[in-house]
Design a protein around this motif. Structure first.
Motif, PDB file in Angstrom:
ATOM      1  N   SER A 137      46.486  50.414  36.712  1.00 30.65           N
ATOM      2  CA  SER A 137      46.729  49.030  37.104  1.00 30.65           C
ATOM      3  C   SER A 137      46.561  48.069  35.940  1.00 30.65           C
ATOM      4  N   SER A 138      47.020  46.858  36.160  1.00 33.40           N
ATOM      5  CA  SER A 138      47.002  45.842  35.099  1.00 33.40           C
ATOM      6  C   SER A 138      45.593  45.411  34.729  1.00 33.40           C
ATOM      7  N   ASP A 139      44.625  45.643  35.635  1.00 33.09           N
ATOM      8  CA  ASP A 139      43.240  45.294  35.296  1.00 33.09           C
ATOM      9  C   ASP A 139      42.431  46.530  34.913  1.00 33.09           C
ATOM     10  N   ALA A 140      43.105  47.444  34.204  1.00 33.40           N
ATOM     11  CA  ALA A 140      42.443  48.684  33.780  1.00 33.40           C
ATOM     12  C   ALA A 140      41.192  48.416  32.966  1.00 33.40           C
ATOM     13  N   ALA A 141      41.194  47.332  32.197  1.00 34.49           N
ATOM     14  CA  ALA A 141      40.043  47.020  31.352  1.00 34.49           C
ATOM     15  C   ALA A 141      38.778  46.833  32.185  1.00 34.49           C
ATOM     16  N   SER A 142      38.920  46.283  33.380  1.00 37.69           N
ATOM     17  CA  SER A 142      37.752  46.080  34.252  1.00 37.69           C
ATOM     18  C   SER A 142      37.177  47.412  34.712  1.00 37.69           C
ATOM     19  N   PHE A 143      38.073  48.345  35.050  1.00 39.98           N
ATOM     20  CA  PHE A 143      37.589  49.662  35.471  1.00 39.98           C
ATOM     21  C   PHE A 143      36.948  50.398  34.303  1.00 39.98           C
ATOM     22  N   ILE A 144      37.569  50.304  33.133  1.00 45.41           N
ATOM     23  CA  ILE A 144      36.998  50.936  31.945  1.00 45.41           C
ATOM     24  C   ILE A 144      35.599  50.397  31.671  1.00 45.41           C
ATOM     25  N   VAL A 203      48.872  51.878  52.609  1.00 47.12           N
ATOM     26  CA  VAL A 203      50.042  50.997  52.605  1.00 47.12           C
ATOM     27  C   VAL A 203      50.188  50.375  53.989  1.00 47.12           C
ATOM     28  N   ASN A 204      49.708  49.164  54.125  1.00 47.72           N
ATOM     29  CA  ASN A 204      49.817  48.393  55.361  1.00 47.72           C
ATOM     30  C   ASN A 204      50.067  46.953  54.951  1.00 47.72           C
ATOM     31  N   LEU A 205      51.328  46.583  54.887  1.00 50.49           N
ATOM     32  CA  LEU A 205      51.694  45.281  54.336  1.00 50.49           C
ATOM     33  C   LEU A 205      51.162  44.123  55.163  1.00 50.49           C
ATOM     34  N   SER A 206      50.819  44.382  56.428  1.00 52.65           N
ATOM     35  CA  SER A 206      50.247  43.331  57.265  1.00 52.65           C
ATOM     36  C   SER A 206      48.724  43.292  57.186  1.00 52.65           C
ATOM     37  N   GLY A 207      48.148  44.245  56.445  1.00 52.29           N
ATOM     38  CA  GLY A 207      46.691  44.316  56.355  1.00 52.29           C
ATOM     39  C   GLY A 207      46.136  43.462  55.226  1.00 52.29           C
ATOM     40  N   HIS A 208      44.817  43.348  55.207  1.00 54.48           N
ATOM     41  CA  HIS A 208      44.133  42.619  54.149  1.00 54.48           C
ATOM     42  C   HIS A 208      44.221  43.410  52.843  1.00 54.48           C
ATOM     43  N   GLU A 209      44.601  42.746  51.775  1.00 51.46           N
ATOM     44  CA  GLU A 209      44.635  43.398  50.468  1.00 51.46           C
ATOM     45  C   GLU A 209      43.204  43.651  50.001  1.00 51.46           C
ATOM     46  N   VAL A 210      42.907  44.903  49.636  1.00 49.88           N
ATOM     47  CA  VAL A 210      41.571  45.293  49.178  1.00 49.88           C
ATOM     48  C   VAL A 210      41.715  45.971  47.825  1.00 49.88           C
ATOM     49  N   ALA A 211      41.147  45.390  46.787  1.00 46.17           N
ATOM     50  CA  ALA A 211      41.234  45.955  45.443  1.00 46.17           C
ATOM     51  C   ALA A 211      40.173  47.034  45.245  1.00 46.17           C
ATOM     52  N   TRP A 212      40.329  47.799  44.181  1.00 48.35           N
ATOM     53  CA  TRP A 212      39.426  48.920  43.911  1.00 48.35           C
ATOM     54  C   TRP A 212      37.974  48.477  43.757  1.00 48.35           C
ATOM     55  N   TYR A 213      37.751  47.242  43.329  1.00 48.42           N
ATOM     56  CA  TYR A 213      36.392  46.734  43.150  1.00 48.42           C
ATOM     57  C   TYR A 213      35.871  46.029  44.406  1.00 48.42           C
ATOM     58  N   GLU A 214      36.628  46.101  45.523  1.00 44.12           N
ATOM     59  CA  GLU A 214      36.233  45.478  46.781  1.00 44.12           C
ATOM     60  C   GLU A 214      36.034  46.525  47.881  1.00 44.12           C
ATOM     61  N   VAL A 215      35.532  47.676  47.501  1.00 44.96           N
ATOM     62  CA  VAL A 215      35.386  48.770  48.465  1.00 44.96           C
ATOM     63  C   VAL A 215      34.491  48.361  49.629  1.00 44.96           C
ATOM     64  N   GLY A 216      33.385  47.691  49.340  1.00 52.20           N
ATOM     65  CA  GLY A 216      32.487  47.259  50.406  1.00 52.20           C
ATOM     66  C   GLY A 216      33.178  46.342  51.396  1.00 52.20           C
ATOM     67  N   TYR A 251      44.924  49.132  50.550  1.00 49.30           N
ATOM     68  CA  TYR A 251      44.122  49.396  49.348  1.00 49.30           C
ATOM     69  C   TYR A 251      44.987  49.348  48.099  1.00 49.30           C
ATOM     70  N   ARG A 252      44.511  48.631  47.087  1.00 48.12           N
ATOM     71  CA  ARG A 252      45.166  48.570  45.780  1.00 48.12           C
ATOM     72  C   ARG A 252      44.210  49.172  44.773  1.00 48.12           C
ATOM     73  N   GLY A 253      44.575  50.300  44.223  1.00 48.46           N
ATOM     74  CA  GLY A 253      43.638  51.089  43.438  1.00 48.46           C
ATOM     75  C   GLY A 253      43.504  50.691  41.989  1.00 48.46           C
ATOM     76  N   SER A 254      42.561  51.322  41.322  1.00 46.16           N
ATOM     77  CA  SER A 254      42.407  51.153  39.878  1.00 46.16           C
ATOM     78  C   SER A 254      43.599  51.743  39.136  1.00 46.16           C
ATOM     79  N   SER A 255      44.295  52.683  39.784  1.00 41.68           N
ATOM     80  CA  SER A 255      45.477  53.307  39.173  1.00 41.68           C
ATOM     81  C   SER A 255      46.768  52.612  39.565  1.00 41.68           C
ATOM     82  N   GLY A 256      46.699  51.663  40.482  1.00 43.54           N
ATOM     83  CA  GLY A 256      47.906  50.985  40.933  1.00 43.54           C
ATOM     84  C   GLY A 256      47.959  50.897  42.445  1.00 43.54           C
ATOM     85  N   SER A 257      49.154  50.847  42.991  1.00 43.64           N
ATOM     86  CA  SER A 257      49.305  50.579  44.425  1.00 43.64           C
ATOM     87  C   SER A 257      48.871  51.752  45.311  1.00 43.64           C
ATOM     88  N   VAL A 258      49.022  52.982  44.844  1.00 44.15           N
ATOM     89  CA  VAL A 258      48.753  54.215  45.601  1.00 44.15           C
ATOM     90  C   VAL A 258      49.297  54.162  47.028  1.00 44.15           C
TER      91      VAL A 258
END
Length: 413
Positions: free
Chosen positions: A283-290, A345-358, A372-379
């Protein structure tokens, strides 16, 4: 820099004991109330350069889930087993994860031949297998009964981009050297097919031989004007070392398995400067995961595959929580399987990023839908349990360092 994953085995085992790994010390260290998740990874053998780093991503994901209250009212615990980079031994370890350790899902494997062999097994045993393996070949997943999920792009997508780059550089007749396992063979054939579709030729498909000079001889006797290398770090470094001492000067192009410091740091300095490779993008925010990964693991940097392993683990956890809300308790494996696509993949659902697991877990406990939007991308998973599309990362080598370049959205032709 050389990665901290090359530290001693004792350090890795100590970290795993914290998570209650079966076999670490007395049974009192294992939380019997926890839901076991398996990891099937190469800690030894030809792919050993990746195993510990990928496992650390899985540990990070499980720690994140447990800090948020676990799933279905229980913490997760990790049970890791070594495939030894070997089909027969890997199958035996997978059977132990299922029959002895009672895992509810398996993260991995990285080896394509092992993944293929496990499809009917997990169908029979009804156990999820979620692989972020960036080196898996293309194969039909129907034999898994819907229990296998792949969250990294298929090789043909990467081979397409690699072929277009070589063609654009004026190369019209390639030589391909490849490791003769399911991954290497599939990637070699995919690259050859894509290159021919562009109107170019393939001079030779040369499986790696025991002596690097024999492989090089097979390549150069065919008269290519560009070279592709599909191998693992140790094999590739040995081949490049012999090539660097020869009179040949053709450029190499590299498969995803070689986006690894252990390859770059073990070839003669500067010999590969400017040469190009492909890998599955993150994903574009790979630096945050690193940054998060490095802080947890004393400066170690995640491999490309670690991003996908983290997401694979989180997806399993989210699916368990989603299924638990519907079932009112700890769900069955079939119920977990049926929620994997829904949380990815649920376009009507709440977007949850990899750092928002809780946050994602809490939304699921409330009965809300998530995407879910992962550290690797959309998955985003399709009906077959595979990602719908993937970004391909171009990378190059500069002063014995890997430098990320252009991102390309690619799907197999």
């Amino acid at each position: 820099m050389r990665r901290a994953r090359r530290a001693g085995v004792a350090a890795r085992l100590a970290a795993l004991c914290v998570l209650g790994l079966v076999g670490c010390g007395s049974s009192s260290t294992v939380d019997q109330n926890a839901i076991p998740i398996g990891a099937l990874l190469p800690f030894t053998g030809s792919q050993a350069a990746d195993g510990t780093n990928i496992e650390r991503a899985i540990i990070l994901a499980i720690e994140t889930v447990n800090a948020a209250g676990g799933v279905a009212g229980h913490p997760l615990r990790l049970v890791s087993r070594d495939t030894h980079s070997d089909l027969a031994r890997g199958k035996a370890q997978a059977s132990l994860l299922i029959d002895q350790d009672g895992v509810r899902g398996i993260i991995g494997p990285e080896e394509g031949d092992l993944a293929t062999e496990m499809l009917p097994v997990i169908a029979q045993k009804r156990v999820l297998m979620v692989s972020g393996g960036v080196k898996l070949p293309s194969f039909a997943v129907t034999a898994s009964g819907g229990y296998f999920f792949r969250i990294a792009p298929k090789p043909a997508a990467l081979a397409n981009v690699l072929s277009e780059r070589m063609f654009g550089a004026g190369i019209r007749n390639i030589g391909i050297a490849y490791v003769a396992d399911s991954y290497g063979t599939d990637f070699a054939n995919s690259t050859a097919d894509q290159f021919r579709k562009l109107g170019a030729d393939v001079a030779v498909l040369a499986p790696l031989m025991s002596e690097p000079q024999d492989t090089l001889r097979a390549l150069f006797d065919a008269g290519p004007d560009g070279l592709v290398l599909i191998a693992y770090p140790g094999q590739a470094a040995s081949l490049v070392e012999v090539w660097a001492a020869s009179e040949h000067s053709l450029n190499w192009y590299f498969a995803p398995s070689l986006k690894n410091d252990l390859f770059i740091l073990n070839v003669p300095p500067t010999t590969l400067n400017g040469m190009l490779g492909v890998s599955a993008s993150v994903s574009s925010d790979a630096a945050s995961f690193i940054d998060r990964f490095s802080k947890r693991w004393s400066g170690d940097v995640p491999l490309n595959a670690a991003f996908f392993a983290y997401d694979a683990t989180v997806l399993v956890a989210l699916a368990i929580e989603s299924a638990a809300h519907l079932s009112g308790g700890v769900p069955t494996n079939e119920q977990i399987r049926d929620r994997m696509k829904e949380v990815s993949v649920n376009l009507s659902g709440h977007e949850v990023a990899w750092y928002e697991v809780g946050r994602g877990l809490e939304l699921l406990r409330q009965g809300a839908a998530i995407n879910y939007r992962g550290s690797s991308g959309s998955v985003d998973l399709d009906d077959n349990g595979e990602v719908t599309e993937g970004l391909v990362q171009l990378w190059s080598i500069d002063a014995n360092k890997i430098v990320d370049g252009e991102l390309v959205l690619a799907s197999p032709r």
